[in-house]
Design an enzyme around this catalytic site. Structure first.
Site, PDB file in Angstrom:
ATOM      1  N   ASP A   1      26.741  49.055  20.075  1.00 48.11           N
ATOM      2  CA  ASP A   1      26.659  49.615  18.714  1.00 48.11           C
ATOM      3  C   ASP A   1      26.124  48.595  17.699  1.00 48.11           C
ATOM      4  O   ASP A   1      25.237  48.906  16.902  1.00 48.11           O
ATOM      5  CB  ASP A   1      28.036  50.107  18.244  1.00 48.11           C
ATOM      6  CG  ASP A   1      28.420  51.439  18.871  1.00 48.11           C
ATOM      7  OD1 ASP A   1      27.513  52.243  19.166  1.00 48.11           O
ATOM      8  OD2 ASP A   1      29.630  51.670  19.057  1.00 48.11           O
TER       9      ASP A   1
ATOM     10  N   GLY B   1      36.942  50.414  13.436  1.00 48.56           N
ATOM     11  CA  GLY B   1      36.224  50.094  14.662  1.00 48.56           C
ATOM     12  C   GLY B   1      34.729  49.905  14.458  1.00 48.56           C
ATOM     13  O   GLY B   1      34.120  48.993  15.024  1.00 48.56           O
TER      14      GLY B   1
ATOM     15  N   ALA C   1      43.074  46.131   1.913  1.00 51.38           N
ATOM     16  CA  ALA C   1      42.572  44.753   1.893  1.00 51.38           C
ATOM     17  C   ALA C   1      43.008  43.947   3.119  1.00 51.38           C
ATOM     18  O   ALA C   1      42.228  43.147   3.646  1.00 51.38           O
ATOM     19  CB  ALA C   1      43.049  44.060   0.622  1.00 51.38           C
TER      20      ALA C   1
ATOM     21  N   LYS D   1      36.838  54.645  23.083  1.00 58.43           N
ATOM     22  CA  LYS D   1      36.207  53.320  23.162  1.00 58.43           C
ATOM     23  C   LYS D   1      37.207  52.193  23.451  1.00 58.43           C
ATOM     24  O   LYS D   1      36.849  51.200  24.075  1.00 58.43           O
ATOM     25  CB  LYS D   1      35.421  53.020  21.885  1.00 58.43           C
ATOM     26  CG  LYS D   1      34.167  53.893  21.739  1.00 58.43           C
ATOM     27  CD  LYS D   1      33.345  53.507  20.524  1.00 58.43           C
ATOM     28  CE  LYS D   1      32.166  54.460  20.346  1.00 58.43           C
ATOM     29  NZ  LYS D   1      31.291  54.069  19.247  1.00 58.43           N
TER      30      LYS D   1
HETATM   31  P1  ATR Z   1      35.865  53.967  12.694  1.00 58.85           P
HETATM   32  O1  ATR Z   1      36.159  53.750  14.135  1.00 58.85           O
HETATM   33  O2  ATR Z   1      34.864  55.051  12.403  1.00 58.85           O
HETATM   34  O3  ATR Z   1      35.545  52.697  11.978  1.00 58.85           O
HETATM   35  P2  ATR Z   1      38.533  53.854  11.697  1.00 58.85           P
HETATM   36  O4  ATR Z   1      38.822  52.741  12.623  1.00 58.85           O
HETATM   37  O5  ATR Z   1      39.543  54.954  11.522  1.00 58.85           O
HETATM   38  O6  ATR Z   1      37.197  54.595  12.072  1.00 58.85           O
HETATM   39  O7  ATR Z   1      38.214  53.218  10.252  1.00 58.85           O
HETATM   40  C1  ATR Z   1      37.859  54.009   9.165  1.00 58.85           C
HETATM   41  C2  ATR Z   1      37.403  53.102   8.029  1.00 58.85           C
HETATM   42  O8  ATR Z   1      36.951  53.916   6.941  1.00 58.85           O
HETATM   43  C3  ATR Z   1      38.493  52.221   7.449  1.00 58.85           C
HETATM   44  O9  ATR Z   1      37.924  51.026   6.962  1.00 58.85           O
HETATM   45  C4  ATR Z   1      39.005  53.087   6.283  1.00 58.85           C
HETATM   46  O10 ATR Z   1      39.654  52.357   5.263  1.00 58.85           O
HETATM   47  P3  ATR Z   1      41.239  51.966   5.410  1.00 58.85           P
HETATM   48  O11 ATR Z   1      41.287  50.815   6.368  1.00 58.85           O
HETATM   49  O12 ATR Z   1      41.666  51.630   4.048  1.00 58.85           O
HETATM   50  O13 ATR Z   1      41.893  53.220   5.962  1.00 58.85           O
HETATM   51  C5  ATR Z   1      37.705  53.616   5.779  1.00 58.85           C
HETATM   52  N1  ATR Z   1      37.811  54.842   4.971  1.00 58.85           N
HETATM   53  C6  ATR Z   1      38.082  56.085   5.412  1.00 58.85           C
HETATM   54  N2  ATR Z   1      38.030  56.965   4.386  1.00 58.85           N
HETATM   55  C7  ATR Z   1      37.703  56.260   3.271  1.00 58.85           C
HETATM   56  C8  ATR Z   1      37.482  56.598   1.889  1.00 58.85           C
HETATM   57  N3  ATR Z   1      37.588  57.849   1.463  1.00 58.85           N
HETATM   58  N4  ATR Z   1      37.146  55.605   1.042  1.00 58.85           N
HETATM   59  C9  ATR Z   1      37.023  54.333   1.464  1.00 58.85           C
HETATM   60  N5  ATR Z   1      37.229  53.952   2.752  1.00 58.85           N
HETATM   61  C10 ATR Z   1      37.553  54.890   3.645  1.00 58.85           C
END
Ligand code: ATR
Length: 271
Positions: free
Chosen positions: A102, A130, A154, A66
């Site tokens: 989306d 994303g 955060a 993307k």
């Molecule tokens: P996507 O494109 O699906 O949003 P991404 O950009 O890798 O994927 O983002 C994943 C999100 O899920 C992030 O907000 C991540 O939190 P962090 O920024 O702290 O990494 C969150 N995330 C993934 N696993 C998690 C978990 N077990 N508990 C809480 N948040 C989680």
């Protein structure tokens, strides 16, 4: 001649987009074909160029491409620019128009299918990756009372809140800082993939009319189970969002809006 479209990603075998677009085409009487393209992780641009050279007119773009699709586009919609990601490309001559459907698909599923009003409501968006970023501008356009972005890391939530502050009432929080109730809670994290759940305080769910999981699958995720146990009135998964974002794409390409309800029912029966 049949117009060609496809979804491109890696992996791609699981994609439901061919089923969705075949149903849309049948329903609206549009003569299109829609296939899956598995591109090598380092071969997105070449695969798109080949598809265009063969007469392809539009592409849906899924993980992990993307961001590359955003760079590939020669023009971007406002919502694609805000999302920093493209999930639909439309080709016209040498132009490649990039859009992101989306967030609009999410809002349409919430408002039309789930019948949740977002204007004046308190919305909690969990996650700052994303998926969360793409949802922010469409959600703010619905004029919520506040949109709080909470994330495990955060700093990422704060960066999004700062970036989108000119667009509406957005704030950032850590999970521990959440001490108020929300009308609508959206899980845009990847936690459910690992069978986990973001550790939200139970109080956030007390007045919650809908807890929404942006992923989809058979049965409920831990997030959905915990939301119900903590007092959320209803839960939903993101299958409707998937179908609605595809309907937005179909309209972008073909200029007609398909009916989503029968396609959503079909997909649900096939999960
Ligand atoms: P996507 O494109 O699906 O949003 P991404 O950009 O890798 O994927 O983002 C994943 C999100 O899920 C992030 O907000 C991540 O939190 P962090 O920024 O702290 O990494 C969150 N995330 C993934 N696993 C998690 C978990 N077990 N508990 C809480 N948040 C989680």
């Amino acid at each position: 001649m049949t117009d060609r479209y496809a979804v491109i990603g890696n992996p791609i075998a699981h994609s439901k987009s061919p089923v969705i677009h075949a149903e849309f085409a049948r329903q609206t009487g549009q003569d299109i074909s829609y296939e899956r393209i598995l591109a090598p992780v380092d071969g997105f641009r070449a695969a798109v160029d080949t598809f265009r050279a063969e007469g392809g007119q539009g592409l849906s773009v899924t993980l992990p491409f993307k961001l590359e699709a955003c760079a590939y586009a020669t023009q971007l919609s406002d919502r694609a620019q805000a999302a920093g990601a493209v999930n639909q490309l439309k080709f016209e001559g040498t132009d490649a128009f990039g859009d992101n459907t989306d967030g609009a698909g999410l809002v349409r599923d919430l408002q039309s299918n789930q019948r949740v009003h977002l204007a004046g409501r308190r919305i909690l968006l969990v996650g700052a990756g994303g998926a969360a970023q793409g949802a922010i501008v469409p959600l703010l356009e619905c004029r919520p009372a506040v949109l709080v972005v909470a994330n495990r890391t955060a700093a990422k939530a704060h960066a999004l809140a700062t970036r989108f502050a000119p667009r509406g009432p957005i704030r950032a929080a850590t999970f521990e800082e959440l001490d108020s109730r929300f009308d609508v809670i959206l899980n845009a994290t990847a936690a459910s993939i690992g069978g986990e759940c973001p550790p939200l305080p139970e109080a956030v769910y007390e007045d919650c009319s809908l807890a929404y999981e942006m992923m989809y699958g058979r049965g409920q995720t831990l997030f959905m189970e915990q939301a119900l146990a903590a007092g959320a009135a209803r839960v939903a998964d993101g299958l409707g969002m998937l179908v609605e974002q595809a309907a937005e794409a179909f309209e972008l390409w073909r200029g007609v809006r398909p009916e989503t309800a029968p396609v959503l029912a079909l997909l649900r029966s096939q999960l």
